[in-house]
Design a protein around this motif. Structure first.
Motif, PDB file in Angstrom:
ATOM      1  N   UNK A 120       1.274   9.202   6.295  1.00  0.00           N
ATOM      2  CA  UNK A 120       0.817   7.840   6.578  1.00  0.00           C
ATOM      3  C   UNK A 120       1.997   6.912   6.879  1.00  0.00           C
ATOM      4  N   UNK A 121       3.089   7.097   6.123  1.00  0.00           N
ATOM      5  CA  UNK A 121       4.186   6.141   6.243  1.00  0.00           C
ATOM      6  C   UNK A 121       4.802   6.100   7.640  1.00  0.00           C
ATOM      7  N   UNK A 122       5.217   7.231   8.208  1.00  0.00           N
ATOM      8  CA  UNK A 122       5.751   7.143   9.583  1.00  0.00           C
ATOM      9  C   UNK A 122       4.707   6.650  10.584  1.00  0.00           C
ATOM     10  N   UNK A 123       3.446   7.025  10.368  1.00  0.00           N
ATOM     11  CA  UNK A 123       2.408   6.595  11.310  1.00  0.00           C
ATOM     12  C   UNK A 123       2.218   5.077  11.281  1.00  0.00           C
ATOM     13  N   UNK A 124       2.384   4.505  10.085  1.00  0.00           N
ATOM     14  CA  UNK A 124       2.224   3.057   9.977  1.00  0.00           C
ATOM     15  C   UNK A 124       3.294   2.327  10.786  1.00  0.00           C
ATOM     16  N   UNK A 125       4.418   3.003  11.006  1.00  0.00           N
ATOM     17  CA  UNK A 125       5.503   2.373  11.757  1.00  0.00           C
ATOM     18  C   UNK A 125       5.391   2.650  13.259  1.00  0.00           C
ATOM     19  N   UNK A 126       4.420   3.461  13.654  1.00  0.00           N
ATOM     20  CA  UNK A 126       4.361   3.949  15.026  1.00  0.00           C
ATOM     21  C   UNK A 126       4.417   2.864  16.115  1.00  0.00           C
ATOM     22  N   UNK A 133       0.831  -1.203   0.000  1.00  0.00           N
ATOM     23  CA  UNK A 133       0.000   0.000   0.000  1.00  0.00           C
ATOM     24  C   UNK A 133       0.870   1.259   0.000  1.00  0.00           C
ATOM     25  N   UNK A 140       1.422   5.585  -4.941  1.00  0.00           N
ATOM     26  CA  UNK A 140       1.407   7.036  -4.772  1.00  0.00           C
ATOM     27  C   UNK A 140       0.004   7.476  -4.408  1.00  0.00           C
ATOM     28  N   UNK A 141      -0.128   8.202  -3.325  1.00  0.00           N
ATOM     29  CA  UNK A 141      -1.441   8.759  -2.980  1.00  0.00           C
ATOM     30  C   UNK A 141      -1.222   9.951  -2.063  1.00  0.00           C
ATOM     31  N   UNK A 142      -2.219  10.842  -2.007  1.00  0.00           N
ATOM     32  CA  UNK A 142      -2.038  12.048  -1.192  1.00  0.00           C
ATOM     33  C   UNK A 142      -1.863  11.679   0.283  1.00  0.00           C
TER      34      UNK A 142
END
Lengths: 423, 314, 282
Positions: free
Chosen positions: B126-132, B115, B119-121
């Motif tokens: 989102x990326x750092x949050x997904x690793x939180x 995901x 590419x998406x707005x």
């Protein structure tokens, strides 16, 4: 591997040490500008009710001993025993040894603590102390000074009981009736509170039912009595009463629910009182304490001071002087006053302390009558960890499964008989 | 294929004699490069592992780990440990826990990586949050989940009741049937971001012209995944699975604070057992013997972990 | 960059919607930690707790209280020192080791690589007493270096393998070319390989940071003195004998995530750079 000799072992350790020494400057020994520093780790150093006493006592000691300094610091409660175990097993124990008393015998049995009979002989401790001091004994010798021995009390929420239309219970049967009545009420309240996940606290909670019914897990001669009539009665009572308790919680969550006014009754030691004082005022006014609803008052030992085996005579003497200071009537009275629990020395409850904490009268009476929940058989005492686990497993089977009491008692009997087999 | 580069190009250059010295020099270089790693590990792990093995052969009431020589040598610990019927259960639970963590963690990590490779707005947020979850220390994870899994007022019970998945509260940590699931969930939560990170890095390295070529050849999304994406992910996946698997097999920080190995041993894995033997029961010899047995089992599992994993690692 | 200015397709908005849905589930535990830190726990301990902070009782008091009564700054600082020390040492060591394992595949190399992983199969709880012996006899208890070194030893077996994986992804033709140009092996590694390894370095560095940041066992055993506590030991100290300060614990837990979150944000450009290295390879 095992063929490696002492020498190679030392070479390995020395090599590692040497490299490390090169990496960092070594710390000095435990003396600073000629002062002797006594290390005193404790889980009570940040505790609101106990730390003021310790700080006062340490200040007084340091005034009397200008050449000694006490390094008193906090170790989180959760990992305290594991931390001390590591240090003793590694041959680097602290100077002033403060332990939860249920672990004291285990430490003594492993030769980690120094016997203090000779030192005690020069004091009045043995005449003036609560009989629970006997729990500091292992193999005929004393290994520590008990700081807090207590009888269990029934803490209850007057309003919840009144709403359910039940009196404060005085017998196990009344306890069950009251607990059920509260749980049947509307809303999020529970009749009884206990530790309902597997935890060492299951041991104290289940065993207080057992001792309260006049039973015990073992005889002093080592016979296991987990299948006796008393034991089966206690297991059944525990199961029924705890069926009214919130499921799947730790003891801290239990306390919190009680303080929130969501639990009507729980059984614990006097130290819970200082927690109760932190409840919101509208709940606090309904929280009361009385004698436990049992024939026999179950009791326990909380914590104690010890000397590490093999410490330098100079250090041992300095530590003993600290222990002795703590045992003085003046400091025992101060302990009672500051912590709101009766200190183990006879007559430590002063008028002034009573006026501040009226419950002290009850607590002192319960402590005098208390029968210890600690096992009697020496084999069980020195393997308390294993005993605690076996009893906790039985407790959780009573709580979370339908296994008949007979079967639970049977497997507990077998587990307890197996304790210490491997030594 | 890439392994002998140093040697192949030498072969075309010099006479046989020089070739040997070059190979030797390469070997020396290779070991030299590995030395700091081995030194770091050897320095601090060799002595403890030696003590553990020594300890596992000692009898008597062991109380002083610095002077093990005073205790008699014995095979008793191993005999006790291996004949203890509980051992098989502990091994089985360790495997259940490890597989139960690694499989969902990998699935979540892979899904997220795919995901996040699009590419998406808002992707940069989102990326750092997904690793939180990875950023939360294990101590805090265990505390947070013990709070949320509270059998009476835990929010997980509330949510599951609200959506109708359960009718009555479940005492997650007190019930032998649910306790393993209850300790697996926080572990998965803590471990999936590592897979996400490794796989995102691997996905980023796939040149986009490979997808274009596949599209031109008429490959649909599944075929693109099958023939372009997956081959590039196989090696990093295998590596990440092994690293995580080794970590989880000996994981202790989540199980112990949540259940202590209970109820009734339902979550006692080898790692928990080793801790309990040493720090709750003070039977250091037995603890070390289980440790050595664990090491052997884990090693065997790793070796047997299947060809694909080994291929991936090589 | 060009993607930012390009017009968004409905599919892209769809992906965003999916991402938000997924994050909602995955980040719920963090959300609940925040809730617990701002709502008094007695309001959450009911059979139908509020799912959003009630306006009348929610407050950030717990944060103020924690910051005031506990040396959170000191704990975070100690953790930062341990984490940076561990991660920097690990990354250097494991780049060398990973390169070696990737490019030289003799039997002995393989065996050593395996031994590395093997060394991590003994649970730390069994090794902790001997580790304590080592540092106690070196007089290094309550010394940051002891925790750094033992964390390096615990981390390096994993990070070395991780680096090896990334080196594997770089075609060896690139170094061959450089070496034919007359570069020595070390210079080739430094000038040619390391720049290409940036995503790998970033990943490995992050991995080492996470392990060191989350370490509790080594920190609590080797640095018992409260002035040396790391954030994990600090968090554990909210669990008392009789009560747990839930809002304080969660507030400290949330604060402990911030430095790692910042690290993730810094990591982002390195991951994007990965695309560049990929195209070099292609």
């Amino acid at each position: 591997m095992i063929a490696l000799h002492r020498k190679s072992r030392r070479v390995l350790a020395t090599a590692a040490t040497a490299v490390l020494l090169a990496a960092a400057s070594a710390c000095g020994p435990s003396t600073e500008d000629g002062k002797l520093v006594l290390e005193f780790p404790s889980w009570q150093a940040d505790d609101e009710s106990f730390s003021p006493f310790w700080h006062e006592l340490i200040d007084a000691y340091e005034d009397e001993h200008p050449d000694v300094e006490i390094d008193f610091y906090q170790v989180p409660f959760d990992s305290f025993v594991a931390q001390q175990t590591t240090r003793f097993a590694a041959g680097d124990p602290p100077d002033i040894v403060h332990l939860p008393s249920s672990n004291a015998v285990e430490f003594a049995a492993r030769g980690w603590l120094a016997p203090i009979d000779d030192r005690l002989a020069g004091t009045d401790v043995l005449e003036e102390w609560t009989p629970l001091q006997e729990q500091m004994k292992w193999d005929g010798r004393y290994y520590g000074l008990l700081l807090l021995g207590y009888g269990y009390a029934l803490f209850y929420n007057e309003q919840l009981l009144a709403d359910a239309g039940v009196p404060v219970p005085e017998t196990p049967e009344q306890l069950l009736t009251a607990a059920r009545a509260v749980s049947e009420q509307q809303g999020d309240s529970f009749g009884f509170g206990a530790t309902t996940v597997q935890n060492p606290d299951n041991y104290t909670e289940l065993t207080s039912f057992l001792v309260g019914n006049g039973g015990s897990w073992s005889e002093p001669d080592g016979r296991i009595t987990a299948e006796s009539a008393d034991a089966r009665t206690a297991l059944e009572q525990y199961r029924q009463v705890l069926a009214t308790a919130p499921a799947g919680i730790q003891s801290q969550q239990r306390n919190e629910l009680f303080l929130n006014g969501q639990i009507a009754m729980l059984i614990d030691g006097p130290f819970l009182l200082s927690e109760v004082d932190s409840a919101a005022p509208e709940v606090r006014e309904h929280l009361k304490v009385t004698a436990p609803p049992f024939e026999v008052v179950p009791g326990g030992v909380s914590n104690s001071l010890h000397l590490a085996a093999g410490s330098e005579p100079e250090v041992a003497d300095a530590v003993w002087e600290f222990v002795e200071l703590a045992s003085q009537p003046r400091w025992q009275e101060r302990y009672t006053q500051l912590t709101g629990v009766p200190a183990p020395r006879e007559g430590s409850v002063t008028e002034q302390a009573l006026s501040e904490t009226p419950e002290l009268e009850l607590f002192a009476r319960l402590a005098d009558e208390a029968v210890d929940i600690f096992p009697e058989s020496p084999q069980l005492r020195r393997n308390y960890g294993r005993v605690g686990d076996a009893v906790a497993s039985a407790a959780i089977r009573l709580l979370a499964t339908d296994q008949p009491v007979e079967r639970v008692a049977q497997s507990l009997q077998r587990d307890l008989e197996g304790v210490g087999d491997d030594d | 294929m890439t392994t002998d580069v140093g040697l192949t190009d030498v072969r075309t250059q010099g006479p046989p004699k020089r070739r040997r010295t070059r190979a030797q020099r390469d070997r020396l270089f290779a070991y030299g490069m590995l030395t700091p790693t081995l030194a770091a590990v050897g320095l601090l792990m060799a002595y403890p592992i030696y003590i553990a093995i020594n300890l596992s052969f000692r009898g008597g009431e062991i109380a002083d780990l610095q002077n093990l020589g005073q205790y008699p040598l014995t095979l008793g610990n191993y005999v006790d440990v291996i004949t203890d019927p509980k051992l098989l259960g502990d091994i089985w639970r360790s495997i259940v826990y490890t597989v139960g963590v690694v499989v969902p963690a990998f699935a979540i990590g892979l899904g997220l990586a795919l995901l996040l490779n699009k590419t998406f707005p808002g992707k940069r947020i989102v990326r750092p949050l997904a690793l939180l979850p990875w950023a939360v220390p294990g101590v805090a994870v265990a505390a947070a989940f013990s709070w949320m899994l509270d059998g009476s007022f835990g929010v997980i019970n509330y949510l599951l009741r609200s959506v109708g998945l359960i009718d009555a509260n479940v005492a997650w940590l007190a019930n032998a049937d649910t306790a393993m699931t209850a300790v697996i969930i926080p572990t998965v939560w803590k471990f999936y971001p590592f897979f996400t990170l490794v796989l995102v890095a691997a996905l980023q390295a796939i040149p986009s012209d490979q997808y274009e070529a596949a599209r031109i050849d008429g490959a649909g999304p599944w075929q693109q995944f099958r023939y372009v994406t997956w081959p590039a992910l196989r090696a990093p996946s295998a590596l990440a699975i092994v690293i995580t698997g080794v970590g989880v097999f000996r994981e202790f920080d989540f199980i112990f604070p949540l259940t202590g190995g209970g109820p009734d041993d339902a979550t006692t894995t080898l790692a928990v057992r080793i801790y309990n033997e040493a720090f709750e029961y003070f039977t250091f010899g037995a603890s070390a013997a289980i440790g050595v047995v664990t090491m052997v089992i884990a090693g065997a599992l790793l070796l047997a972990a299947g060809r694909s994993v080994r291929e991936g690692m090589n | 960059m060009s993607t930012l200015t390009r017009k968004r397709t409905p599919q892209q908005w769809g992906l965003l919607a999916i991402s938000i849905a997924v994050l909602t589930v995955l980040l719920f535990p963090v959300y609940w930690m925040v809730m617990t830190s701002v709502v008094p726990s007695r309001e959450l301990l009911t059979s139908s707790p509020p799912l959003v902070p009630p306006a009348d009782s929610a407050s950030f008091d717990a944060y103020g209280e924690v910051l005031e009564s506990r040396p959170i700054g000191l704990w975070l600082w100690n953790s930062t020192l341990v984490t940076l020390g561990t991660a920097l040492i690990s990354i250097v060591i494991s780049t060398l080791g990973g390169y070696s394992l990737s490019r030289f595949r003799t039997k002995a190399q393989q065996a050593m690589g395996f031994t590395l992983l093997f060394s991590r199969m003994l649970p730390g709880t069994l090794l902790i007493i001997p580790v304590f012996v080592i540092f106690a006899s070196a007089g290094m208890i309550n010394n940051l270096w002891s925790v750094i070194l033992v964390n390096v030893a615990a981390t390096v077996p994993f990070t070395t393998w991780l680096m090896k994986g990334f080196v594997d992804g770089i075609p060896s033709e690139i170094e061959e070319a450089a070496m034919i140009d007359g570069c020595g092996r070390l210079r080739t590694l430094w000038q040619v390989i390391v720049p290409l390894l940036r995503p790998g370095l970033a990943t490995t560095f992050t991995y080492a940071c996470i392990l060191a940041w989350g370490d509790f066992l080594f920190a609590r055993t080797l640095m018992p003195n409260p002035s040396d506590w790391t954030i994990t030991v600090g968090i554990a100290s909210f669990i008392g004998e009789f009560s747990v300060d839930w809002s304080g614990l969660m507030a400290a837990g949330i604060m402990s995530m911030v430095p790692m979150l910042i690290l993730f944000v810094f990591l982002e450009p390195f991951l994007v750079k990965g695309m560049a290295s990929g195209s070099v390879k292609g």
